[in-house]
Design an enzyme around this catalytic site. Structure first.
Site, PDB file in Angstrom:
ATOM      1  N   SER A 121     -42.359   1.861 -15.742  1.00 19.91           N
ATOM      2  CA  SER A 121     -42.458   3.141 -14.818  1.00 19.91           C
ATOM      3  C   SER A 121     -43.864   3.614 -14.957  1.00 19.91           C
ATOM      4  CB  SER A 121     -41.455   4.246 -15.022  1.00 19.91           C
ATOM      5  OG  SER A 121     -41.688   5.258 -14.455  1.00 19.91           O
ATOM      6  N   TYR A 145     -37.691   9.700 -21.295  1.00 18.29           N
ATOM      7  CA  TYR A 145     -37.420   8.703 -20.347  1.00 18.29           C
ATOM      8  C   TYR A 145     -38.563   7.710 -20.175  1.00 18.29           C
ATOM      9  CZ  TYR A 145     -37.334   5.553 -15.969  1.00 18.29           C
ATOM     10  OH  TYR A 145     -37.603   4.810 -15.196  1.00 18.29           O
ATOM     11  N   LYS A 149     -39.434   3.579 -21.800  1.00 23.50           N
ATOM     12  CA  LYS A 149     -39.865   2.434 -21.134  1.00 23.50           C
ATOM     13  C   LYS A 149     -40.992   1.830 -21.805  1.00 23.50           C
ATOM     14  CE  LYS A 149     -36.988   2.119 -17.507  1.00 23.50           C
ATOM     15  NZ  LYS A 149     -36.409   0.869 -17.199  1.00 23.50           N
TER      16      LYS A 149
END
Ligand code: UDP
Length: 332
Positions: A121, A145, A149
């Site tokens: 991402s 988050y 990743k």
């Protein structure tokens, strides 16, 4: 030949599966999803797809699946993907995204599967130091988050260095849109993404769309993002997969590639385009800024073009047309 797809019932995973079935007429897909956030109906009913309802961290259940199905590569979508929730429940994200991926990788190693396409991402870049963002931009995520990743990108690189794994980390910007035929589309609970929320307001399912701040340093004061169609993303996964599958015995490679259109659209522009596509006027209300939102995130996708020969085909209006078709008559 069989490909393992994790998160196959999720938004991007399901569009990838549908596209891959068309694009590779003989390939079989071992689809895995625990359906906590995915949708059963999103997985195509095809004799070339075997579906397994299980989670990545369920080692005991996943092991015999890999032993039996013998995939040659994995396209790894499965993850929790709410930035806000990741800040409130960091261990849910570390468990599901990081530990779950490591359990999967350990099993892949056991069965000699060493080719991975990974859903990363643009969140891994954190606050942009410059835009458009290329892959050399420093990765300093500002939320859990994005951190999860980045941890998996690093784990894959470790496996490349230690064991010759090949991987491509695809760093998505703002995934949007739906299947052209309206068969599958975006369905999150709760929905937090701009385009579905605006279209739900157009349909009267929400009273208005909240604009999270109109005092940013952009032309109209609202945030700019790079919206990329989910089938353009799916196509990039296929191109990356082709690259890994064409490696000769003993060869290995790795890459990290941005997937965006290089064209930013402001929140106001998105709402205006939704009004045009839906033919309805949409009520807006300006609210406070959302914590952690940078003013502008736009991809430089030169590398995707050079390495994969990838070009996004859907512009913002086409993206919204497909999202509108889905939102107007969604199945799940
Ligand atoms: N946004 C907004 N109102 C909403 C949801 C989102 O103004 O109800 C804005 C948000 O601040 C961001 C852009 O729309 O600038 C895209 O947000 P989204 O949550 O879709 O994706 P993100 O960029 O956070 O991954």
């Amino acid at each position: 030949m069989k490909i393992l797809v994790t998160g196959a019932a999720g938004y991007i995973g399901s569009h990838f599966v549908k596209k891959a079935l068309d694009r590779y007429p003989t390939v079989k897909i071992c689809a895995v999803d625990d359906l906590r956030e995915g949708h059963n109906q999103a997985v195509p009913d095809s004799e070339r797809v075997t579906f397994h309802n299980l989670a990545m961290d369920n080692e005991a259940a996943l092991d015999p699946v890999l032993a039996r199905e013998k995939p040659v590569a994995v396209v790894h979508f499965a993850a929790n993907a709410y930035v806000g929730e990741s800040q409130e429940k960091p261990f849910k994200y570390f468990d599901n995204n990081v530990t779950g991926s490591l359990i999967l990788f350990k099993l892949l190693a056991k069965y000699g599967v060493n080719k991975v396409i990974f859903s990363s991402s643009c969140t891994t870049y954190g606050n942009p130091q410059y835009v458009p963002i290329d892959e050399n931009h420093p990765q300093n995520p500002i939320n859990v988050y994005g951190t999860t990743k980045l941890m998996i990108e690093k784990a894959l690189h470790g496996l490349h260095l230690a064991s010759g794994w090949s991987y491509v980390s695809l760093r998505y910007f703002n995934a949007a849109g739906a299947d052209d035929e309206g068969a599958i589309g975006e369905s999150h609970d709760p929905e937090t993404h701009l385009i579905p929320l605006v279209l739900q307001a157009a349909l009267g399912r929400r009273e208005a769309i909240s604009i999270y701040g109109n005092d940013y340093d952009t032309e109209d004061g609202t945030c700019i993002r790079d919206y990329v169609h989910v089938y353009d993303l799916a196509e990039a996964h296929c191109l990356a997969l082709d690259k890994l599958l064409s490696l000769k015995e003993g060869e290995s490679t790795f890459d990290a590639i941005n997937l965006g259109t290089s064209k930013g659209a402001s929140v106001e522009e998105v709402i205006k385009t939704c009004e045009k596509v839906s033919g309805r006027s949409i009520k807006r209300k300006v609210t406070e800024r959302r914590a952690g939102d940078p003013a502008k995130l736009v991809a430089d996708y030169t590398r995707a073009k050079e390495i994969l020969g990838w070009e996004p085909k859907y512009d913002l209006e086409r993206i919204i047309e497909t999202a509108w078709a889905w939102e107007s008559s969604r199945q799940y």
